[in-house]
Design a protein around this motif. Structure first.
Motif, PDB file in Angstrom:
ATOM      1  N   TRP A  15       0.878  -1.171   0.127  1.00 64.28           N
ATOM      2  CA  TRP A  15      -0.283   0.005   0.046  1.00 64.28           C
ATOM      3  C   TRP A  15       0.773   0.842  -0.370  1.00 64.28           C
ATOM      4  O   TRP A  15      -0.111   2.399  -0.431  1.00 64.28           O
ATOM      5  N   GLY A  17       3.270   1.638  -2.024  1.00 67.40           N
ATOM      6  CA  GLY A  17       3.603   1.749  -2.541  1.00 67.40           C
ATOM      7  C   GLY A  17       5.107   0.849  -2.953  1.00 67.40           C
ATOM      8  O   GLY A  17       5.536   1.425  -4.437  1.00 67.40           O
ATOM      9  N   ARG A  67       5.693   7.150  -9.964  1.00 73.83           N
ATOM     10  CA  ARG A  67       4.552   6.876  -9.194  1.00 73.83           C
ATOM     11  C   ARG A  67       4.001   5.381  -8.889  1.00 73.83           C
ATOM     12  O   ARG A  67       4.282   4.850  -9.525  1.00 73.83           O
ATOM     13  N   ARG A  68       3.643   4.794  -8.064  1.00 76.12           N
ATOM     14  CA  ARG A  68       3.565   4.571  -7.243  1.00 76.12           C
ATOM     15  C   ARG A  68       2.243   3.300  -7.900  1.00 76.12           C
ATOM     16  O   ARG A  68       1.489   3.320  -7.506  1.00 76.12           O
ATOM     17  N   ASP A  69       3.026   3.011  -9.392  1.00 77.32           N
ATOM     18  CA  ASP A  69       1.340   2.350 -10.477  1.00 77.32           C
ATOM     19  C   ASP A  69       1.558   0.944 -10.034  1.00 77.32           C
ATOM     20  O   ASP A  69       0.156   0.544 -10.491  1.00 77.32           O
ATOM     21  N   LEU A  71       1.600  -0.583  -7.711  1.00 77.00           N
ATOM     22  CA  LEU A  71       0.198  -0.991  -6.076  1.00 77.00           C
ATOM     23  C   LEU A  71      -1.103  -1.012  -6.993  1.00 77.00           C
ATOM     24  O   LEU A  71      -1.092  -2.396  -6.065  1.00 77.00           O
ATOM     25  N   LEU A  98      -8.134   2.443  -6.055  1.00 73.52           N
ATOM     26  CA  LEU A  98      -7.422   2.571  -6.065  1.00 73.52           C
ATOM     27  C   LEU A  98      -6.719   3.704  -6.780  1.00 73.52           C
ATOM     28  O   LEU A  98      -5.876   4.438  -6.161  1.00 73.52           O
ATOM     29  N   ARG A 102      -4.611   6.741  -4.886  1.00 73.73           N
ATOM     30  CA  ARG A 102      -3.363   7.252  -5.212  1.00 73.73           C
ATOM     31  C   ARG A 102      -3.449   8.278  -5.919  1.00 73.73           C
ATOM     32  O   ARG A 102      -2.507  10.140  -6.555  1.00 73.73           O
ATOM     33  N   SER A 103      -4.479   9.504  -6.181  1.00 79.22           N
ATOM     34  CA  SER A 103      -4.623  10.581  -6.739  1.00 79.22           C
ATOM     35  C   SER A 103      -4.643  11.875  -5.604  1.00 79.22           C
ATOM     36  O   SER A 103      -4.743  12.388  -5.475  1.00 79.22           O
ATOM     37  N   ARG A 109      -1.979  10.122   1.769  1.00 75.28           N
ATOM     38  CA  ARG A 109      -2.462   8.474   1.370  1.00 75.28           C
ATOM     39  C   ARG A 109      -1.935   7.884   2.386  1.00 75.28           C
ATOM     40  O   ARG A 109      -2.287   6.702   3.030  1.00 75.28           O
TER      41      ARG A 109
END
Length: 161
Positions: A15, A17, A67-69, A71, A98, A102-103, A109
C-alpha cells in the motif's frame, strides 16, 4: 516476530508503494527492526513501530522510481472468488478506489493506508508515520473529503459515458 507481523508488513509495503519490491522491503524492514530492537520501548505497541520502519524502508526503496503504479496490480492480486460477475464488479470497485487513493497527496495517502486499509487506530497511525496525533486526524479528515469528492467525480464521469 515475522510470523506474527509479516502479512501486515507486506500489505503495508504494498500500500505504501513498494509494488514488486514489497517482499524485499519487508525483509529489510524486519532486519532493521531486529537491529533496533534495543531501542524499542517495551510499553509501546510493536505493530505501529514496525509499520513505521516498513514505511520508511518503502520510501527509501522507491525513491527515484516513478509514481506507485505497481500498487494497483499488487492489490488486485489479493482477491479471487467463485462468481466471475461479482469478481469483476469488485475488481472495478478496487480499481476505482485505488485510483482515488493514488490521486491523494503522499501524506494523505499514507494516513488513509494506515487508518483504513491496514486498520490502525488514529494513535497507531500517528506513531507509524512519525507525526502528532492531531496531524494524523486532520490529514485523515482532509483525505476522506478529497476521496469523497474524487469518487463522486469518477461516478459522475462514469455515468455520462
Amino acid at each position: 516476530m515475522v510470523a506474527r507481523h509479516g502479512a501486515a508488513a507486506t500489505r503495508a509495503a504494498a500500500w505504501f508503494g513498494a509494488g514488486p519490491d514489497a517482499d524485499d522491503v519487508v525483509q529489510e524492514a524486519f532486519v532493521k527492526a531486529w537491529q533496533a530492537l534495543d531501542r524499542f520501548r517495551p510499553e509501546a505497541p510493536f505493530r505501529p513501530w514496525l509499520i513505521r520502519i516498513v514505511a520508511n524502508q518503502t520510501r527509501n526503496t522507491v525513491r527515484g522510481r516513478k509514481r506507485r503504479d505497481a500498487l494497483a496490480l499488487r492489490a488486485l492480486e489479493l482477491r479471487e472468488g467463485p462468481d466471475p460477475a461479482l469478481d469483476a464488479l469488485a475488481a472495478e470497485r478496487q480499481r476505482t478506489l485505488l485510483a482515488a487513493v493514488r490521486s491523494l497527496r503522499a501524506a494523505e495517502r499514507d494516513v488513509v493506508v494506515c487508518r483504513w486499509l491496514l486498520g490502525l487506530s488514529e494513535a497507531e497511525t500517528a506513531t507509524a508515520l512519525g507525526i502528532p496525533n492531531g496531524t494524523a486526524k486532520s490529514r485523515a479528515s482532509r483525505a476522506l473529503a478529497r476521496l469523497r469528492a474524487e469518487l463522486t467525480e469518477m461516478e459522475v464521469s462514469h455515468d455520462r459515458a
